[in-house]
Design an enzyme around this catalytic site. Structure first.
Site, short mmCIF file in Angstrom:
data_model
loop_
_atom_site.label_atom_id
_atom_site.label_comp_id
_atom_site.label_asym_id
_atom_site.label_seq_id
_atom_site.Cartn_x
_atom_site.Cartn_y
_atom_site.Cartn_z
N HIS A 129 80.18 3.77 104.65
CA HIS A 129 81.31 4.68 104.83
C HIS A 129 80.77 6.11 104.80
CE1 HIS A 129 84.88 6.93 104.37
NE2 HIS A 129 84.71 7.17 103.08
N CYS B 176 89.49 4.37 102.35
CA CYS B 176 88.15 4.45 102.95
C CYS B 176 87.42 3.10 102.92
CB CYS B 176 87.31 5.50 102.26
SG CYS B 176 88.06 7.14 102.34
N ASN C 71 84.53 12.81 107.19
CA ASN C 71 85.02 11.55 106.60
C ASN C 71 86.28 11.13 107.34
OD1 ASN C 71 86.12 9.54 105.04
ND2 ASN C 71 85.80 10.58 103.08
N1 ACO Z 1 84.07 26.20 100.33
C1 ACO Z 1 83.53 27.03 99.43
N2 ACO Z 1 83.65 26.83 98.10
C2 ACO Z 1 84.34 25.75 97.70
C3 ACO Z 1 84.92 24.86 98.60
C4 ACO Z 1 84.77 25.11 99.97
N3 ACO Z 1 85.28 24.33 100.92
N4 ACO Z 1 85.53 23.87 97.91
C5 ACO Z 1 85.34 24.13 96.61
N5 ACO Z 1 84.61 25.28 96.47
C6 ACO Z 1 84.18 25.94 95.26
C7 ACO Z 1 85.03 25.57 94.05
O1 ACO Z 1 86.18 26.38 93.99
C8 ACO Z 1 84.06 25.83 92.93
O2 ACO Z 1 84.03 27.22 92.67
P1 ACO Z 1 83.92 27.79 91.16
O3 ACO Z 1 82.61 27.25 90.66
O4 ACO Z 1 83.96 29.25 91.35
O5 ACO Z 1 85.10 27.20 90.44
C9 ACO Z 1 82.70 25.46 93.50
O6 ACO Z 1 82.86 25.47 94.93
C10 ACO Z 1 82.24 24.09 93.05
O7 ACO Z 1 83.31 23.17 93.23
P2 ACO Z 1 83.17 21.66 92.86
O8 ACO Z 1 84.43 20.95 93.20
O9 ACO Z 1 82.64 21.56 91.46
O10 ACO Z 1 82.02 21.25 93.90
P3 ACO Z 1 81.14 19.96 93.92
O11 ACO Z 1 79.72 20.37 93.80
O12 ACO Z 1 81.67 18.88 93.03
O13 ACO Z 1 81.38 19.50 95.43
C11 ACO Z 1 82.59 17.81 96.66
C12 ACO Z 1 82.68 19.12 95.86
C13 ACO Z 1 81.79 18.10 97.93
C14 ACO Z 1 84.00 17.39 97.03
C15 ACO Z 1 81.88 16.76 95.81
O14 ACO Z 1 82.47 16.66 94.54
C16 ACO Z 1 81.88 15.43 96.46
O15 ACO Z 1 81.18 15.21 97.43
N6 ACO Z 1 82.65 14.46 95.93
C17 ACO Z 1 82.79 13.17 96.55
C18 ACO Z 1 84.16 13.13 97.05
C19 ACO Z 1 84.30 12.56 98.40
O16 ACO Z 1 83.37 12.40 99.20
N7 ACO Z 1 85.52 12.26 98.69
C20 ACO Z 1 85.89 11.75 99.93
C21 ACO Z 1 87.02 10.80 99.76
S1 ACO Z 1 86.55 9.43 98.82
C22 ACO Z 1 85.47 8.67 99.68
O17 ACO Z 1 85.53 8.61 100.86
C23 ACO Z 1 84.37 8.07 98.91
#
Ligand code: ACO
Length: 323
Positions: free
Chosen positions: A250, A113, A280
């Site tokens: 990004h 990225c 993304n």
């Molecule tokens: N739909 C519904 N529920 C979901 C989904 C989905 N697509 N994905 C995960 N969940 C659930 C999980 O199973 C979990 O359930 P549980 O509490 O019953 O176990 C709950 O949602 C929370 O999951 P988390 O992974 O803790 O969610 P979080 O609040 O951390 O959000 C996310 C996840 C959006 C990926 C966040 O961590 C984030 O934005 N991280 C940054 C990562 C990123 O942007 N990466 C891109 C590549 S790197 C880059 O480009 C910078």
């Protein structure tokens, strides 16, 4: 002093749009969850047989047309991608052939990225060192091909697309008023491999593999590293945050973008956001956002732009560009 001055930009998105509601039909997710956590509403997905090089070519042709230039004017193509058509040769060489460019050099850079900022920095350095005079810098990805569509925690976040800019060597005064790339800063930290990687490759599993991510960990690193590298690149060029006309980040996640904007004290009206429509697109996201804001008239000649990105590696960087 030689400056790498932007002559034009272009972008391309595959025709097929997949909304959050479409995804919710095939997996346990919802529009509400995806929008709340990421700001994403939809993404474009490449058609069967539509390759990274095809997206890159379409974006490049538009960038050349916008610049009023031909492929024969180019002597360098740097293509940032983590989803090349083949393990080798570089996808950039396929774009070179398809554009009808026969001279110069074409190669890929791989910083996921952060790829576009890495590619821009490499091309800028080559122009400043006299290794090239007119460069096409492309970010192009088909991330849909490396997603585990059974992992709802990752597959909802990404999309496919491409963007490109044309740079040309021009004499500048060496002041901050010059147009062109004014400063770059690049970093990586290989110790963070396990929080974002693809579990395959020619030398390990001999398969392409799928993207794996610890989202919370990536989020924490992204916010901290973006703030630091932005300060670094501004200091290098002798600017302050108040001087920035446009932050073109990004497009990983609306919450990361908002966090960076807040840390910089930039009002949301000066931050270009396309993650809602494109999701993304990894190395393609910055040039796609750039082209969107140039086409709709927000970014104008002479504006000071701050580009920044972070991705797998971890690898991150920022560039300051006077448009
Ligand atoms: N739909 C519904 N529920 C979901 C989904 C989905 N697509 N994905 C995960 N969940 C659930 C999980 O199973 C979990 O359930 P549980 O509490 O019953 O176990 C709950 O949602 C929370 O999951 P988390 O992974 O803790 O969610 P979080 O609040 O951390 O959000 C996310 C996840 C959006 C990926 C966040 O961590 C984030 O934005 N991280 C940054 C990562 C990123 O942007 N990466 C891109 C590549 S790197 C880059 O480009 C910078």
């Amino acid at each position: 002093m030689i400056r790498s001055v932007v002559q034009g930009c272009g972008s391309y998105l595959p025709e097929r749009v997949v909304t959050n509601a479409d995804l919710a039909k095939t997996m346990d997710t919802s529009d509400e969850w995806i929008q709340q956590r990421t700001g994403i509403k939809q993404r474009h997905i490449a058609a069967e047989g539509e390759l990274t090089s095809h997206l890159a070519l379409a974006a490049s042709e538009r960038a050349l047309a916008h610049a009023g230039m031909k492929a024969s004017d180019l002597d360098l193509i740097v293509l940032a991608t983590a989803t090349p058509d083949e393990t080798f040769p570089a996808t950039a060489t396929r774009v070179q052939a398809q554009l009808g460019m026969t001279g110069g050099a074409a190669f890929d850079v791989q910083a996921v990225c952060a790829g576009f900022v890495y590619g821009l920095s490499v091309a800028d350095s080559m122009i400043k060192n006299g290794l090239a005079s007119t460069a096409l810098v492309i970010g192009a990805e088909t991330f849909s091909r490396i997603l585990d569509w059974n992992d709802r925690g990752t597959c909802v976040l990404f999309g496919d697309g491409a963007g490109a800019v044309v740079l040309r060597a021009e004499e500048g005064k060496g002041t901050s008023a010059d147009r062109g790339v004014l400063a770059n800063a690049l970093h990586s930290d290989g110790r963070q491999h396990d929080i974002l990687y693809v579990d395959g490759g020619p030398s390990s599993t001999r398969t392409t593999g799928f993207l794996r991510m610890e989202g919370k960990e990536v989020f924490k690193h992204a916010v901290v590293n973006m703030a630091t590298v932005v300060g670094e690149v501004l200091a290098k060029a002798g600017f302050e945050t108040k001087d920035i006309d446009w932050l073109v980040p990004h497009q990983a996640n609306k919450r990361i973008i908002d966090g960076t904007g807040r840390k910089l004290g930039l009002p949301p009206e000066r931050v270009v956001v396309t993650v809602d429509r494109h999701a993304n697109t990894s190395a393609a996201s910055i040039p796609l956002a750039l082209d969107t804001a140039v086409q709709d008239g927000r970014i104008k000649k002479g504006d000071l732009l701050l580009l920044e990105g972070i991705g797998g590696g971890l690898a991150w960087g920022a560039s300051l560009v006077r448009w």
